[in-house]
Design an enzyme around this catalytic site. Structure first.
Site, PDB file in Angstrom:
ATOM      1  N   ILE A 110      -5.536   1.147  -0.509  1.00 18.21           N
ATOM      2  CA  ILE A 110      -6.197   1.774  -1.661  1.00 18.21           C
ATOM      3  C   ILE A 110      -7.428   0.934  -2.005  1.00 18.21           C
ATOM      4  O   ILE A 110      -7.323  -0.288  -2.188  1.00 18.21           O
ATOM      5  CB  ILE A 110      -5.243   1.858  -2.869  1.00 18.21           C
ATOM      6  CG1 ILE A 110      -4.049   2.769  -2.537  1.00 18.21           C
ATOM      7  CG2 ILE A 110      -5.981   2.375  -4.112  1.00 18.21           C
ATOM      8  CD1 ILE A 110      -2.945   2.744  -3.560  1.00 18.21           C
ATOM      9  N   ASP A 141      -1.826  -1.599  -3.688  1.00 21.33           N
ATOM     10  CA  ASP A 141      -1.885  -2.232  -2.373  1.00 21.33           C
ATOM     11  C   ASP A 141      -3.309  -2.059  -1.845  1.00 21.33           C
ATOM     12  O   ASP A 141      -3.706  -0.952  -1.448  1.00 21.33           O
ATOM     13  CB  ASP A 141      -0.854  -1.538  -1.470  1.00 21.33           C
ATOM     14  CG  ASP A 141      -0.740  -2.195  -0.106  1.00 21.33           C
ATOM     15  OD1 ASP A 141      -1.711  -2.856   0.312  1.00 21.33           O
ATOM     16  OD2 ASP A 141       0.311  -2.033   0.530  1.00 21.33           O
ATOM     17  N   HIS A 142      -4.036  -3.145  -1.840  1.00 20.02           N
ATOM     18  CA  HIS A 142      -5.460  -3.053  -1.524  1.00 20.02           C
ATOM     19  C   HIS A 142      -5.713  -2.788  -0.038  1.00 20.02           C
ATOM     20  O   HIS A 142      -6.831  -2.522   0.370  1.00 20.02           O
ATOM     21  CB  HIS A 142      -6.155  -4.361  -1.963  1.00 20.02           C
ATOM     22  CG  HIS A 142      -7.606  -4.171  -2.297  1.00 20.02           C
ATOM     23  ND1 HIS A 142      -8.285  -2.986  -2.096  1.00 20.02           N
ATOM     24  CD2 HIS A 142      -8.526  -5.019  -2.828  1.00 20.02           C
ATOM     25  CE1 HIS A 142      -9.553  -3.117  -2.471  1.00 20.02           C
ATOM     26  NE2 HIS A 142      -9.727  -4.347  -2.932  1.00 20.02           N
ATOM     27  N   ARG A 143      -4.648  -2.861   0.763  1.00 17.52           N
ATOM     28  CA  ARG A 143      -4.846  -2.569   2.185  1.00 17.52           C
ATOM     29  C   ARG A 143      -5.139  -1.092   2.392  1.00 17.52           C
ATOM     30  O   ARG A 143      -5.872  -0.716   3.289  1.00 17.52           O
ATOM     31  CB  ARG A 143      -3.584  -2.943   2.988  1.00 17.52           C
ATOM     32  CG  ARG A 143      -3.292  -4.425   2.998  1.00 17.52           C
ATOM     33  CD  ARG A 143      -1.953  -4.688   3.631  1.00 17.52           C
ATOM     34  NE  ARG A 143      -0.878  -3.972   2.936  1.00 17.52           N
ATOM     35  CZ  ARG A 143       0.377  -3.894   3.363  1.00 17.52           C
ATOM     36  NH1 ARG A 143       0.712  -4.498   4.476  1.00 17.52           N
ATOM     37  NH2 ARG A 143       1.288  -3.237   2.677  1.00 17.52           N
TER      38      ARG A 143
END
Ligand code: CAO
Length: 448
Positions: free
Chosen positions: A423, A419-421
């Protein structure tokens, strides 16, 4: 009068599809007696009543989607108007065969909805099924109900093939119906069906495998199973809500493979199988203790990240009903042998649909290994509310440049979706690098 509502079935399960109504109006039922069979996103469970009484009204029918809190049946102290309470209508010998004596603790275990599901499949060779369909009005006078003896698997097969068990003549002792009897009946129905006409279910609905035609040719319309419907919903939501990236890498597992071969027998003696999945689960569990942001949930509303102190590892299992993800709880506290036993057992029971709801819940991270099938890399989709998932593909022997020469090394492809939000790419690269190093040099894990 009391209303029995669909109770909480476990975390994140808000509804299910009624696959069978097990009581009918006028039945006198006991507390904890199963009243409906429900297919949830995770398993098929029987839902027991929370009170004793006489069924006054049934508010659901087969195929209904019911939500937690929705009224299923209405119970009263007496039979509804014009109806005498029905206790047990099965012939005595059928009852005897159908209900083997149970130890009190077994009966208690089975009374819990999440525990009872399809476990009966193995526990009771044959169970009695009352032939009458759920109905709101009293049974027609003169129309005798009869006991149908069939194993749960046979009943399920009948449902799948749209065969009414009442119409099947059982070839077994005491009229027991076998899978062969059901298939035979399904065959008869097929023969009698006019060409081009869709087969019908016992209830008159379209059967599951109806052949239809459009202007390009024939096609089959299949209803989605509960598992498929939920997968659809969850994957769509995850896809829409989680902006994710997949970081790939590959680990040289040549040495690890030697270890797996050398110690596989020992694990086998304990009853498990030391597979790639098991080893990956072990190493990821170690990694998650060090990279806590990968073992976390996101609370977008509160703008908080919940870092979990426990490691519950979901393991994706390919089953004929669809994808199921049983969870190895406290995976970080278990030895490889314990993990081998547990992963093997969970996968087996997920496939047999005897896994318990509690065993499908509480995951904090997921491992999905497609290596047994093949392929190189893929982009696994994160299972909300988790924030990352590790995909494992097939290990292949490749020429690798090692200290001035090519060597044949066994390389395991890894695909980490995160989850790029919450990480960052650098964190993901560090995490997967740590995994690679630990797979290549397991002593790496003891360094920090
Ligand atoms: N590389 C090379 N070989 C692999 C491998 C890999 N990554 N993973 C498994 N294998 C081999 C095993 O060693 C085994 O070979 P042997 O029988 O010679 O020992 C064979 O493939 C079959 O393995 P398995 O599937 O029985 O065992 P497993 O522990 O590796 O996998 C499980 C268990 C439950 C993960 C697997 O059976 C499964 O269901 N995988 C599919 C998961 C899935 O559907 N993911 C997609 C989710 S997203 O839609």
């Amino acid at each position: 009068m009391s209303e029995f509502k669909l109770p909480e079935l476990g975390e994140n399960i808000t509804d299910g599809t009624v696959t069978k109504v097990l009581v009918k109006v006028g039945d006198k039922i006991e507390n904890e007696q199963p009243v409906i069979e429900l297919e949830t996103e995770k398993a098929v469970v029987e839902v027991p009543s929370d009170a004793a009484g006489v069924v006054q009204e049934i508010r659901v029918k087969e195929g209904d989607l019911v939500k937690v809190g929705q009224v299923l049946i209405v119970l009263g102290g007496e039979a509804p108007k014009g109806e005498a309470p029905k206790e047990e209508e099965a012939p005595p010998e059928a009852e005897e065969e159908a209900k083997p004596e149970k130890a009190p603790e077994q009966a208690e275990e089975e009374a819990k909805p999440e525990k009872r599901e399809q476990a009966e499949e193995e526990a009771a060779p044959y169970v009695e099924e009352k032939a009458a369909k759920p109905e709101k009005k009293p049974a027609e006078p003169g129309k005798e109900r009869r006991a149908v003896l069939a194993a749960p698997s046979v009943r399920r097969l009948a449902r799948e093939l749209g065969v009414d068990l009442e119409q099947v003549k059982g070839s077994g002792a005491g009229g027991r119906i076998s899978a062969g009897d059901v298939k035979g009946q399904a065959g008869k129905k097929e023969e009698g069906r006019p060409a081009g006409k869709a087969p019908e279910k016992a209830g008159g609905e379209k059967a599951e495998a109806a052949v239809e035609r459009d202007k390009y040719g024939e096609f089959e319309r299949q209803p989605m199973s509960g598992v498929r419907k939920t997968t659809l919903e969850h994957i769509t939501t995850a896809w829409e809500r989680i902006p994710y990236v997949t970081q790939t890498d590959s680990a040289d597992i040549t040495e690890l493979e030697r270890f797996r071969k050398a110690y596989g027998k020992r694990v086998e003696a304990a009853g498990g199988k030391l597979t790639v999945t098991v080893i990956v689960v072990k190493i990821v569990a170690e990694a998650l203790k060090r990279f806590r942001q990968f073992n976390a949930f996101v609370d977008v509303e509160k703008e908080e990240i919940l870092l979990k102190d426990y490691v519950n590892m979901g393991v994706a299992v390919d089953t004929e009903h669809g994808l199921m993800v049983p969870v190895v709880h406290d995976a970080d506290k278990k030895t490889l042998t314990e993990l081998a036993l547990e992963v093997g057992d969970l996968a087996k029971r997920a496939r047999a649909r005897t896994v318990e709801l509690s065993e499908l819940q509480g995951g904090t991270f997921t491992v999905t290994n497609l290596g047994g099938i093949g392929g190189s890399w893929f982009t696994p989709i994160i299972r909300e509310p988790e924030v990352a998932i590790l995909g494992v593909s097939r290990a292949v022997t490749e020429p690798v440049w090692v200290e001035g020469d090519f060597e044949a090394r066994l390389m395991l492809p890894l695909s980490l979706s995160y989850d790029h939000r919450i990480i960052d790419g650098a964190d993901a690269a560090r995490f997967i690098r740590w995994l690679v190093e630990a797979l290549e040099q397991p002593m790496r894990m003891t360094l920090d």
